[in-house]
Design a protein around this motif. Structure first.
Motif, short mmCIF file in Angstrom:
data_model
loop_
_atom_site.label_atom_id
_atom_site.label_comp_id
_atom_site.label_asym_id
_atom_site.label_seq_id
_atom_site.Cartn_x
_atom_site.Cartn_y
_atom_site.Cartn_z
N THR A 1 0.08 -24.86 -3.61
CA THR A 1 -0.04 -26.00 -3.49
C THR A 1 0.72 -26.24 -2.72
N ILE A 2 1.49 -25.98 -2.27
CA ILE A 2 2.53 -26.43 -1.29
C ILE A 2 1.92 -26.67 -0.28
N SER A 3 1.66 -28.15 0.51
CA SER A 3 0.83 -28.51 1.97
C SER A 3 2.22 -28.34 3.11
N PHE B 1 16.94 -21.93 4.72
CA PHE B 1 15.61 -23.26 4.97
C PHE B 1 14.41 -22.43 4.65
N LEU C 1 6.95 -25.92 13.14
CA LEU C 1 7.30 -27.20 12.03
C LEU C 1 7.06 -28.75 12.66
N LEU D 1 14.36 -31.84 5.74
CA LEU D 1 14.70 -30.20 5.38
C LEU D 1 15.15 -29.66 6.94
N ARG E 1 2.06 -31.35 5.28
CA ARG E 1 0.33 -31.85 5.89
C ARG E 1 1.10 -32.56 7.33
N SER E 2 0.15 -33.29 8.27
CA SER E 2 0.84 -34.10 9.34
C SER E 2 -0.34 -34.77 9.77
N SER F 1 3.40 -32.03 14.27
CA SER F 1 3.53 -34.00 14.94
C SER F 1 4.56 -34.66 15.70
N THR G 1 6.19 -38.51 9.09
CA THR G 1 4.72 -38.18 8.32
C THR G 1 4.51 -36.95 7.87
N ILE G 2 5.38 -35.87 8.74
CA ILE G 2 4.60 -34.81 7.77
C ILE G 2 5.36 -34.49 6.33
N SER G 3 4.79 -34.18 5.53
CA SER G 3 5.55 -33.94 4.27
C SER G 3 5.76 -32.25 3.41
N ILE G 4 6.56 -31.93 2.64
CA ILE G 4 6.86 -30.75 1.82
C ILE G 4 6.43 -31.35 0.72
N ARG G 5 4.77 -30.90 0.23
CA ARG G 5 4.68 -31.55 -0.93
C ARG G 5 4.95 -30.11 -2.13
N SER G 6 5.26 -29.85 -3.41
CA SER G 6 4.50 -29.24 -3.60
C SER G 6 4.50 -30.26 -5.66
#
Lengths: 363, 363
Positions: free
Chosen positions: A356-358, A343, B347, B9, A360-361, B351, B356-361
């Motif tokens: 650059t990964i965040s 994981f 993690l 995830l 976000r909540s 929230s 509404t939480i996202s892992i953004r890359s």
């Protein structure tokens, strides 16, 4: 909306493991004599914590017997797998040279290109050339690896080579580490012999095994990072390449065809002085983060290297010019701890630039 | 830019642990007779996997001795801590009633409000009222818990109550589980006695202990979820409240002052039929995800409940109307596995609406 960089969260995990379990001073503990199986499981395997065990292999005849002449005599008529590279770096990232002739350390560009697809100067994952040779010839190659204009030879076949190729030496060591077999509930999956010189270096990588690594002669220098530091390893995918020998006897690097991609750590923990500043700016999480665990395993000592720990290995020779070691790979448990690692590795890998990964909540 | 919901995830992690280690059929294995310490560590503690052990406590005199009359006689002059709630739900989420009188199960609104701050009808975390009573009185209260208009009593003091309050029974059971003590390298941190009826239910929670839970009489029904399912537990912070007894003898719920907040799972795995649809829509990750591990621990059996597993507990009485159990809490290791859990919990908690939480890359 709260935004936290994944890198920061992973840094917290990395630090917490040190604070809770591994110690904030990156030191590998030494214990005197073999632990009992319960202690080994509870204090080392379960918490995934390395240790060096002294006086665990003192009874091995190998420790006094394995001179070069003894090995030459016992293995006079055996063939063994010998690994060749131009520079001692097998399974390592290499800048694909402009010259096809990379066999000589003093080679100069002759206008040739890396063979195969890819552009010149790209970074590739280079595997050694493996040649099966009479042991006496192989050992000569290893011992002359320090000479100029010679490629570097390393006896480091890892597919259970000890019983397969070196069975003539089987009486000189134990076929398994008895207390480890009892603790782990199985015999080793593979036992490997390593004979090399200071020219050979093993780059940062991890294995899916519990590893018991015994040094018979010389010294091994390990640089270790726990699995929870995976985001500091800058693992990226590199095109696979391998060395081949030309008719003239030199080594040439060729990209695998079809192209294969190998995920590998980009970090060289010991860059040359001139390259240090570049390395630090390219891999700030490695060089700016908590120190790696450094340890030297001396002749007669046994390192427990837990599964999934990243390790980089150098070696110092004994008075006969070589380092001799034997390691036991035991199956690891693919359990909850392993799933957690996957994981975290997935988060770390989801971008090559973690910043650059965040996470976000919106609350 | 790739966006993956953290919930997805975490679902992958949850499923991987089942596939690798716990089994896709949510079944708690039964083993016959105590495991040896190495086996217990390797096959259960290390992978954080529950099991039920039969014939591990068959030698306890308690199994044949602990009738109500024996207990009354042995503990005739002892005082014990008895826990009272109006409905058998101690340490549970309760909708703060409009009526201050919540002592009777047949109580009606009398216009009073929850005492303390907070609005009426909010959900609070309610602790039981603990009264120290002569054991014979306490047992009478427990046994009459099923009667209408009576509050529910439960002998469930958890601060090492067995040696502290029930030492007169110490000869009837073992003071520790010998093979577990050897495996874990320590004696239990606490040993607790439980005497209750089917009226008492323990809501979903986790403990920071390795738990060995022995049923002496009756049956305990456990609903278990592994730590890697923490995101399916909808843990939120609730204001703490507690029951107090009024002059008339009934129980009234009061918010703690100053306000304290308790993180607790919002999930009731067994909602009443009329509330099932609401529960499923409020907690889709619990009701829509992989099934929980359900098991019944019968008299004479021992459950190994691994640290950090979420557990919800119900009970069925024996022919004398009560369920009797004793549990041993051993210190858990605060190691890499624990740090991984904290990371995942963080993690999951970042929230209350994970979607509404996202892992953004961005690559």
């Amino acid at each position: 909306m709260a935004v936290a960089a994944a890198g920061e969260l992973l840094d917290l995990l990395s630090r917490e493991v040190r604070e809770l379990s591994l110690g904030c001073t990156p030191e590998v503990v030494r214990i005197d004599g073999p632990p009992d199986p319960v202690q080994f499981l509870r204090d080392f395997v379960m918490p995934n914590r390395p240790c060096i065990i002294t006086n665990a292999i003192a009874h091995w005849p190998a420790l006094r017997l394995w001179s070069n002449s003894y090995l030459q005599s016992q293995l006079a008529h055996r063939s063994v797998s010998c690994h060749f590279t131009p520079d001692g770096r097998a399974d390592a990232l290499v800048q694909a040279p402009q010259s096809a002739d990379v066999g000589s350390k003093s080679s100069h560009s002759d206008g040739g290109d890396l063979e195969g697809e890819g552009p010149a100067n790209e970074i590739v994952f280079a595997s050694s050339l493996v040649e099966v040779l009479p042991f006496p010839t192989a050992l000569e190659c290893v011992l002359s690896s320090s000479c100029e204009d010679r490629s570097v030879a390393y006896l480091q076949q890892q597919n259970n080579c000890f019983p397969l190729e070196f069975s003539a030496l089987s009486e000189d060591v134990d076929s398994d580490i008895a207390w480890a077999s009892e603790a782990l509930g199985c015999k080793p999956e593979a036992v490997n012999l390593w004979i090399g010189t200071q020219e050979s270096v093993t780059s940062f990588h991890k294995d899916h095994y519990e590893n018991l690594y015994a040094v018979v002669s010389g010294e091994k220098h390990f640089t270790l990072l726990p699995p929870t530091d995976v985001h500091r390893m800058y693992v990226k995918k590199y095109p696979a390449a391998h060395y081949e020998r030309t008719d003239s006897g030199s080594l040439v690097l060729k990209r695998d065809s079809p192209t294969a991609w190998v995920p590998w750590s980009s970090v060289d923990p010991f860059p040359k002085n001139a390259e240090r500043q570049t390395a630090e700016s390219q891999h700030p999480r490695y060089f700016g983060g908590p120190l790696a665990f450094e340890c030297t395993v001396r002749a007669g000592e046994l390192l427990y290297l837990p599964s999934l720990w990243f390790h980089h290995v150098r070696q110092s020779p004994d008075s006969e010019g070589r380092t001799v070691a034997i390691n036991y790979w035991y199956d690891m448990q693919f359990d909850m701890k392993y799933a957690y690692f996957n994981f975290v590795e997935c988060l770390a890998a989801s971008s090559s630039t973690l910043e650059t990964i965040s996470i976000r909540s919106s609350s």
